[in-house]
Design an enzyme around this catalytic site. Sequence first.
Site, PDB file in Angstrom:
ATOM      1  N   CYS A 122       0.863  -1.328  -0.045  1.00 17.40           N
ATOM      2  CA  CYS A 122      -0.024   0.118  -0.050  1.00 17.40           C
ATOM      3  C   CYS A 122       0.894   1.199  -0.090  1.00 17.40           C
ATOM      4  O   CYS A 122       1.904   1.062  -0.693  1.00 17.40           O
ATOM      5  CB  CYS A 122      -0.882   0.057   1.273  1.00 17.40           C
ATOM      6  SG  CYS A 122      -2.294   1.065   1.220  1.00 17.40           S
ATOM      7  N   ASP A 191      -3.174   1.110  10.245  1.00 18.60           N
ATOM      8  CA  ASP A 191      -4.572   1.843  10.506  1.00 18.60           C
ATOM      9  C   ASP A 191      -4.798   1.704  11.848  1.00 18.60           C
ATOM     10  O   ASP A 191      -5.392   2.550  12.477  1.00 18.60           O
ATOM     11  CB  ASP A 191      -5.442   1.249   9.520  1.00 18.60           C
ATOM     12  CG  ASP A 191      -5.146   1.697   8.078  1.00 18.60           C
ATOM     13  OD1 ASP A 191      -4.410   1.043   7.332  1.00 18.60           O
ATOM     14  OD2 ASP A 191      -5.434   2.688   7.846  1.00 18.60           O
TER      15      ASP A 191
HETATM   16  P1  RI2 Z   1       0.352   5.952   7.138  1.00 19.15           P
HETATM   17  C1  RI2 Z   1      -3.740   3.252   4.788  1.00 19.15           C
HETATM   18  O1  RI2 Z   1      -4.925   3.158   4.554  1.00 19.15           O
HETATM   19  C2  RI2 Z   1      -2.692   1.878   4.367  1.00 19.15           C
HETATM   20  O2  RI2 Z   1      -3.639   1.011   5.185  1.00 19.15           O
HETATM   21  C3  RI2 Z   1      -1.439   2.313   5.138  1.00 19.15           C
HETATM   22  O3  RI2 Z   1      -0.879   1.167   5.492  1.00 19.15           O
HETATM   23  C4  RI2 Z   1      -2.117   3.033   6.481  1.00 19.15           C
HETATM   24  O4  RI2 Z   1      -3.211   3.802   5.881  1.00 19.15           O
HETATM   25  C5  RI2 Z   1      -1.333   3.890   6.975  1.00 19.15           C
HETATM   26  O5  RI2 Z   1      -0.653   4.948   6.242  1.00 19.15           O
HETATM   27  P2  RI2 Z   1      -5.742   3.680   3.527  1.00 19.15           P
HETATM   28  O6  RI2 Z   1      -6.128   5.163   3.798  1.00 19.15           O
HETATM   29  O7  RI2 Z   1      -0.485   6.536   8.295  1.00 19.15           O
HETATM   30  O8  RI2 Z   1      -5.038   3.730   1.840  1.00 19.15           O
HETATM   31  O9  RI2 Z   1       1.301   5.142   7.337  1.00 19.15           O
HETATM   32  O10 RI2 Z   1      -7.008   2.758   3.256  1.00 19.15           O
HETATM   33  O11 RI2 Z   1       0.351   7.158   5.978  1.00 19.15           O
END
Ligand code: RI2
Length: 314
Positions: A122, A191
């Site tokens: 991701c 998350d």
């Molecule tokens: P940071 C994202 O969720 C991903 O799951 C990623 O690992 C997590 O947030 C943390 O991201 P999504 O919003 O806070 O893409 O480290 O569903 O940037």
Amino acid sequence: MDFMKLKEAAKKIVDMEVRGAAKIARFAAETLLEYAKSLEGDFDGEMRKAAEILLNTRPTAVSLYNAINYVMQYSGNTADEKREDLIRRAEEFIRWVDAAKKEIGKIGVRRIKDSSTILTHCNSSAALSIIKEAHKAGKDIEVFATESRPRLQGHITVKELRKEEIPVTLIVDSAVRYFMRDIDYVIVGADAITVNGALVNKIGTSQIALAANEFRVPFMVAAETYKFSPKTLAGETVVIEERSPEEVAPKELLSLGVEVRNPAFDITPRRYIDLIVTEIGAIPPEMAYLVIKERFGFELPTEEELTLMPEHYD
Ligand code: RI2
């Protein structure tokens, strides 16, 4: 910021125009701050309404809950005093977000050996903070990035890494096990972290953890302490967001009556996690309870509360 603008801000989180657990937490604090600035009338009532709207945007990212909770613990006797305190708290939270990310980079980089290949999933700003710091420190690293279906956040990751001139290979999510023998570390974001050290992260993370475990590849999580879930201490489980079928299948397939399930996150039990890099140190997942207690002022749970803990997180 008026009520319409507040609703627009909330929609940006729902539509993932603003995404990533840290970014949405920061954005929510900023939004509450802006909303408070121009608010007239019933300060407490209107702020509570705004907080509720933002809270209901994405249910899994506990960072959002912690951000809103932090900002909403303002105090004061008059509306102006309350506003001033809320603004101070929001600014404090925003500084925490920015400083924590940098600190995670500095702490995490000590765990990365020279000449290593890192796999990430991701797009996590915390995980990338470690990777970028390793590159800056002159370590010879390369990255494998999963595309991360269905929203393809992996594309954001590879662009970010190329901007820093870090060598990166994009792979489909299902190729993770195929490449695992070439990987030295897995580093992912979070998350949410539950009280018993389980990780809630982008769908597919738990499969990556299984493959890493099979090949004895260290599995590291980069997570600011505001991603630790205080609610899990009282036995609540983290709600897994299920997004719309349209993200997965074209209308043509859906019109055939095809059933689609689209969970955005999954749960990796703590036994697959080697280390959680936070801004207060690199800790084993078993220490999650202490982080929650330290950061969110919780008392030791009673015997009764302990029995409420969800077993499938162990
Ligand atoms: P940071 C994202 O969720 C991903 O799951 C990623 O690992 C997590 O947030 C943390 O991201 P999504 O919003 O806070 O893409 O480290 O569903 O940037």
